[in-house]
Motif scaffolding. Structure first.
Motif, PDB file in Angstrom:
ATOM      1  N   ASP A   1       0.853  -1.182   0.000  1.00  0.00           N
ATOM      2  CA  ASP A   1       0.000   0.000   0.000  1.00  0.00           C
ATOM      3  C   ASP A   1       0.896   1.241   0.000  1.00  0.00           C
ATOM      4  O   ASP A   1       1.541   1.544   1.013  1.00  0.00           O
ATOM      5  CB  ASP A   1      -0.884  -0.006   1.247  1.00  0.00           C
TER       6      ASP A   1
ATOM      7  N   PHE B   1       0.198   4.351   0.081  1.00  0.00           N
ATOM      8  CA  PHE B   1      -0.252   5.394   1.011  1.00  0.00           C
ATOM      9  C   PHE B   1       0.209   5.066   2.432  1.00  0.00           C
ATOM     10  O   PHE B   1       0.683   5.929   3.170  1.00  0.00           O
ATOM     11  CB  PHE B   1      -1.773   5.528   0.954  1.00  0.00           C
ATOM     12  N   GLU B   2       0.082   3.810   2.805  1.00  0.00           N
ATOM     13  CA  GLU B   2       0.532   3.385   4.126  1.00  0.00           C
ATOM     14  C   GLU B   2       2.046   3.476   4.237  1.00  0.00           C
ATOM     15  O   GLU B   2       2.584   3.893   5.264  1.00  0.00           O
ATOM     16  CB  GLU B   2       0.058   1.953   4.388  1.00  0.00           C
TER      17      GLU B   2
ATOM     18  N   GLN C   1       1.117   9.133   3.370  1.00  0.00           N
ATOM     19  CA  GLN C   1       0.420  10.192   2.641  1.00  0.00           C
ATOM     20  C   GLN C   1      -1.008   9.742   2.307  1.00  0.00           C
ATOM     21  O   GLN C   1      -1.257   8.559   2.090  1.00  0.00           O
ATOM     22  CB  GLN C   1       1.153  10.526   1.347  1.00  0.00           C
ATOM     23  N   THR C   2      -1.919  10.703   2.248  1.00  0.00           N
ATOM     24  CA  THR C   2      -3.291  10.396   1.850  1.00  0.00           C
ATOM     25  C   THR C   2      -3.473  10.503   0.340  1.00  0.00           C
ATOM     26  O   THR C   2      -4.485  10.045  -0.197  1.00  0.00           O
ATOM     27  CB  THR C   2      -4.283  11.335   2.544  1.00  0.00           C
ATOM     28  N   SER C   3      -2.517  11.114  -0.342  1.00  0.00           N
ATOM     29  CA  SER C   3      -2.564  11.212  -1.801  1.00  0.00           C
ATOM     30  C   SER C   3      -1.147  11.212  -2.345  1.00  0.00           C
ATOM     31  O   SER C   3      -0.200  11.597  -1.651  1.00  0.00           O
ATOM     32  CB  SER C   3      -3.309  12.473  -2.250  1.00  0.00           C
TER      33      SER C   3
ATOM     34  N   THR D   1      -5.671   8.829  -4.974  1.00  0.00           N
ATOM     35  CA  THR D   1      -6.192   8.719  -3.619  1.00  0.00           C
ATOM     36  C   THR D   1      -6.887   7.368  -3.482  1.00  0.00           C
ATOM     37  O   THR D   1      -7.227   6.714  -4.476  1.00  0.00           O
ATOM     38  CB  THR D   1      -7.189   9.847  -3.285  1.00  0.00           C
ATOM     39  N   ARG D   2      -7.114   6.954  -2.245  1.00  0.00           N
ATOM     40  CA  ARG D   2      -7.816   5.693  -2.022  1.00  0.00           C
ATOM     41  C   ARG D   2      -9.288   5.839  -2.375  1.00  0.00           C
ATOM     42  O   ARG D   2      -9.881   6.908  -2.221  1.00  0.00           O
ATOM     43  CB  ARG D   2      -7.689   5.269  -0.555  1.00  0.00           C
ATOM     44  N   ASP D   3      -9.863   4.746  -2.831  1.00  0.00           N
ATOM     45  CA  ASP D   3     -11.287   4.707  -3.119  1.00  0.00           C
ATOM     46  C   ASP D   3     -11.804   3.340  -2.685  1.00  0.00           C
ATOM     47  O   ASP D   3     -11.655   2.354  -3.403  1.00  0.00           O
ATOM     48  CB  ASP D   3     -11.548   4.947  -4.607  1.00  0.00           C
ATOM     49  N   ASP D   4     -12.395   3.287  -1.500  1.00  0.00           N
ATOM     50  CA  ASP D   4     -12.843   2.014  -0.951  1.00  0.00           C
ATOM     51  C   ASP D   4     -14.150   1.532  -1.567  1.00  0.00           C
ATOM     52  O   ASP D   4     -14.659   0.467  -1.185  1.00  0.00           O
ATOM     53  CB  ASP D   4     -13.007   2.134   0.570  1.00  0.00           C
TER      54      ASP D   4
END
Length: 209
Positions: free
Chosen positions: A133, A135-136, A140-142, A158-161
């Protein structure tokens, strides 16, 4: 491979690829961003590209094989293109008009002016990443990656769950000896599978070793 990371990708700047031949130039395929563009763009952002003044011999199987992720195609919510934009290759300064270059130009095989059509800013694409991951790993969130001709385009990830299904690239699967059914053939390197659940896609790309 770890569970899939759903992605939302938004263009921050226009970008183009020489995807389709059109009268007087080329146009970009607006409906998707390839899995390879995503994988290499992310590797560049994270500093995992080899620092060298010369490109190595092209070998996607080799390079993708050492990356700690695999990717789906990024599919556009609303495919759009900007109007054609004129481009110029300054042959006088860049080419010097040597005889061999003049011969090619006079035969019409090298144009000084042509057009491209770019994907506009604000275009949204969705897909998934399988593996670590980013981001992890970065906190960072983006993340912003570079894509397109000469890496001139900027794409915000960005994440998109909410992502439940993705398309894979059968051409990439073939590099790893996997034969997948192709629902749509766009280009030799862009062969779209049917939509598949994230779990199924993750099980497939885990075999790309």
């Amino acid at each position: 491979m770890s569970p899939a990371i759903g992605l939302r990708a938004e263009t921050l700047t226009p970008f183009a690829y020489h995807s389709l031949a059109v009268q007087g130039g080329t146009a970009t395929l607006p409906e998707l961003i390839s899995d390879n563009a995503l994988a290499f763009g992310l590797a560049g952002t994270l500093g995992w590209m080899r620092a060298s003044g010369a490109l190595p011999e092209k070998d996607y199987r080799r390079d993708l094989g050492v990356m700690p992720w695999r990717a789906s195609l990024l599919i556009a919510d609303d495919p759009r293109l900007l109007p054609p934009l004129a481009r110029r290759l300054n042959l006088e300064e860049e080419g010097g008009y040597q005889k061999k270059l003049r011969d090619v130009t006079y035969k019409g095989n090298l144009k000084q002016f042509w057009t491209t059509q770019e994907v506009p800013p604000g275009a949204v694409f969705r897909g998934a990443l399988f593996g670590i991951d980013p981001f992890e790993e970065t906190g960072q969130t983006s993340l912003v990656i570079r894509i397109g001709l000469h890496r001139n385009g900027m794409l915000k990830l960005t994440r998109d769950d909410s992502i439940e299904q993705v398309r894979l690239n059968a051409a990439t699967a073939a590099l790893f000896g996997r034969e997948l059914a192709v629902e749509r053939f766009l280009l030799y390197g862009l062969q779209l599978t049917e939509w598949m659940p994230l779990t199924q896609a993750g099980e497939e790309v885990a075999r790309w070793t």
